[in-house]
Design a protein around this motif. Structure first.
Motif, mmCIF file in Angstrom:
data_model
loop_
_atom_site.group_PDB
_atom_site.id
_atom_site.type_symbol
_atom_site.label_atom_id
_atom_site.label_comp_id
_atom_site.label_asym_id
_atom_site.label_seq_id
_atom_site.Cartn_x
_atom_site.Cartn_y
_atom_site.Cartn_z
ATOM 1 N N GLY A 51 -2.586 32.751 68.840
ATOM 2 C CA GLY A 51 -1.852 33.311 67.702
ATOM 3 C C GLY A 51 -0.365 32.997 67.739
ATOM 4 O O GLY A 51 0.417 33.605 67.003
ATOM 5 N N GLN A 52 0.055 32.037 68.571
ATOM 6 C CA GLN A 52 1.480 31.751 68.755
ATOM 7 C C GLN A 52 1.830 30.360 68.251
ATOM 8 O O GLN A 52 0.946 29.576 67.906
ATOM 9 C CB GLN A 52 1.865 31.912 70.231
ATOM 10 C CG GLN A 52 1.483 33.257 70.813
ATOM 11 C CD GLN A 52 2.105 34.434 70.063
ATOM 12 O OE1 GLN A 52 3.175 34.317 69.473
ATOM 13 N NE2 GLN A 52 1.425 35.567 70.076
ATOM 14 N N THR A 53 3.115 30.070 68.201
ATOM 15 C CA THR A 53 3.563 28.784 67.645
ATOM 16 C C THR A 53 4.638 28.139 68.523
ATOM 17 O O THR A 53 5.331 28.826 69.281
ATOM 18 C CB THR A 53 4.196 28.984 66.242
ATOM 19 O OG1 THR A 53 5.255 29.948 66.347
ATOM 20 C CG2 THR A 53 3.183 29.466 65.220
ATOM 21 N N ILE A 54 4.755 26.813 68.391
ATOM 22 C CA ILE A 54 5.931 26.108 68.896
ATOM 23 C C ILE A 54 6.894 26.126 67.712
ATOM 24 O O ILE A 54 6.516 25.816 66.591
ATOM 25 C CB ILE A 54 5.603 24.674 69.375
ATOM 26 C CG1 ILE A 54 6.879 23.890 69.741
ATOM 27 C CG2 ILE A 54 4.801 23.881 68.353
ATOM 28 C CD1 ILE A 54 6.599 22.515 70.401
ATOM 29 N N ASP A 104 15.227 32.161 78.688
ATOM 30 C CA ASP A 104 14.514 31.840 77.453
ATOM 31 C C ASP A 104 13.368 32.841 77.341
ATOM 32 O O ASP A 104 12.484 32.859 78.197
ATOM 33 C CB ASP A 104 13.997 30.394 77.591
ATOM 34 C CG ASP A 104 13.042 29.964 76.493
ATOM 35 O OD1 ASP A 104 13.426 30.054 75.312
ATOM 36 O OD2 ASP A 104 11.927 29.517 76.817
ATOM 37 N N VAL A 105 13.397 33.697 76.328
ATOM 38 C CA VAL A 105 12.365 34.732 76.179
ATOM 39 C C VAL A 105 11.324 34.263 75.160
ATOM 40 O O VAL A 105 11.670 33.945 74.023
ATOM 41 C CB VAL A 105 12.993 36.076 75.739
ATOM 42 C CG1 VAL A 105 11.904 37.119 75.508
ATOM 43 C CG2 VAL A 105 13.993 36.558 76.778
ATOM 44 N N GLY A 106 10.043 34.234 75.574
ATOM 45 C CA GLY A 106 8.976 33.737 74.705
ATOM 46 C C GLY A 106 8.764 32.261 74.956
ATOM 47 O O GLY A 106 9.076 31.421 74.119
ATOM 48 N N GLY A 149 6.113 30.348 75.091
ATOM 49 C CA GLY A 149 5.202 29.639 74.180
ATOM 50 C C GLY A 149 4.766 28.323 74.798
ATOM 51 O O GLY A 149 4.183 28.292 75.878
ATOM 52 N N SER A 150 5.082 27.221 74.144
ATOM 53 C CA SER A 150 4.701 25.894 74.645
ATOM 54 C C SER A 150 5.585 25.425 75.792
ATOM 55 O O SER A 150 5.242 24.489 76.505
ATOM 56 C CB SER A 150 4.830 24.876 73.514
ATOM 57 O OG SER A 150 6.212 24.717 73.181
ATOM 58 N N GLY A 151 6.797 26.015 75.911
ATOM 59 C CA GLY A 151 7.763 25.554 76.907
ATOM 60 C C GLY A 151 8.780 24.583 76.321
ATOM 61 O O GLY A 151 9.720 24.164 77.008
HETATM 62 N N1 SAH Z 1 9.990 28.936 72.447
HETATM 63 C C1 SAH Z 1 8.606 28.681 72.113
HETATM 64 C C2 SAH Z 1 8.200 29.414 70.861
HETATM 65 C C3 SAH Z 1 7.239 30.459 71.222
HETATM 66 S S1 SAH Z 1 6.723 31.586 69.980
HETATM 67 C C4 SAH Z 1 8.342 27.202 72.039
HETATM 68 O O1 SAH Z 1 9.309 26.435 72.074
HETATM 69 O O2 SAH Z 1 7.181 26.814 71.987
HETATM 70 C C5 SAH Z 1 7.144 33.103 70.777
HETATM 71 C C6 SAH Z 1 6.467 33.412 72.092
HETATM 72 O O3 SAH Z 1 6.961 34.685 72.507
HETATM 73 C C7 SAH Z 1 4.943 33.548 72.034
HETATM 74 O O4 SAH Z 1 4.382 32.665 72.957
HETATM 75 C C8 SAH Z 1 4.700 35.011 72.430
HETATM 76 O O5 SAH Z 1 3.536 35.203 73.198
HETATM 77 C C9 SAH Z 1 5.947 35.341 73.223
HETATM 78 N N2 SAH Z 1 6.315 36.745 73.347
HETATM 79 C C10 SAH Z 1 6.190 37.740 72.422
HETATM 80 N N3 SAH Z 1 6.662 38.901 72.926
HETATM 81 C C11 SAH Z 1 7.089 38.633 74.203
HETATM 82 C C12 SAH Z 1 7.675 39.414 75.237
HETATM 83 N N4 SAH Z 1 7.930 40.717 75.096
HETATM 84 N N5 SAH Z 1 8.001 38.797 76.397
HETATM 85 C C13 SAH Z 1 7.747 37.476 76.584
HETATM 86 N N6 SAH Z 1 7.193 36.691 75.641
HETATM 87 C C14 SAH Z 1 6.869 37.261 74.466
#
Ligand code: SAH
Length: 215
Positions: free
Chosen positions: A59-62, A85-87, A89-91
């Protein structure tokens, strides 16, 4: 046959970033270097350079390249910083940050995504990026303070715990608003408290956690 990957990346930088309003040459160069195609699931690779966010599963996106560039530019990194970097996702965003700062920590709440990002980062030669699993709304107190913190998911308000983990003059960039639409907010840690600069409207997946939205 589609053009070579480096041609597609250069075109992405020219048409989606420079032609809009991204001006930081370090950010433009970093986005030209990082192999975005590796961070996109194999079956979506032909869309890797589309001007859009793409599904990565769970359910997530890059994020859209433009949003990654705006976030990186707003952090105003010089190269010596430790960043969070919080979240993950793909890295992808973590890899771009690794081109712009000295030390990168990234945190993801979904363990499978963190594991896949770890593998992709290694494949793309960013194995020095540290991938953590947990609630990123609470930051990483054990590694703070940070010169910059980037959040790639939408928060209902400015997450205090993250702001507290900034160095003096450090910047927190986070989309703040409702689940369906936000504004990218830039908070600078100044001696008088947070100096907030609002920037573009945006739409990110929700940040789920203690200082985010409920699951
Ligand atoms: N920066 C990523 C984009 C990811 S989308 C990229 O470049 O691909 C946002 C991500 O945040 C998702 O993977 C989701 O699972 C994560 N996320 C949501 N709430 C979070 C939390 N409290 N702590 C860490 N990650 C979280």
């Amino acid at each position: 046959m589609p053009p070579e990957l480096d041609v597609q990346r250069r075109r992405m930088v020219e048409e989606q970033l420079r032609a809009r309003d991204v001006v930081d040459e370090r950010v433009l160069a970093a986005m030209e270097r990082v192999p975005r195609e590796l961070f996109v699931p194999e079956r979506r690779r032909r869309h890797a350079f589309a001007d859009a966010a793409l599904s990565i599963g769970a359910g997530q996106t890059i994020s859209q390249p433009y949003m990654v560039a705006r976030i990186c530019e707003a952090l105003a990194l010089r190269g010596h910083e430790r960043v969070l970097d919080v979240g993950t996702g793909s890295g992808y965003q973590a890899a771009v940050l690794a081109e712009l700062a000295a030390e990168v920590h990234t945190i993801e709440r979904v363990p499978e995504l963190a594991e896949r990002a770890r593998r992709t980062l290694a494949e793309a030669a960013y194995e020095h990026v540290r991938v953590h699993v947990g609630d990123g709304t609470l930051g990483l107190p054990g590694h703070a303070p940070f010169g910059g913190i980037a959040v790639a998911a939408a928060a209902p308000r400015l997450p205090d715990a993250l702001f507290e983990q900034l160095e003096p003059h450090g910047r927190l960039v986070v989309p703040v608003g409702r689940r369906r639409g936000q504004e990218l907010l830039v908070a600078v840690r100044s001696t008088e408290g947070p100096a907030i600069v609002r920037s573009v409207p945006c739409r990110f997946v929700p940040l789920v956690g203690e200082q985010g939205f409920d699951a």
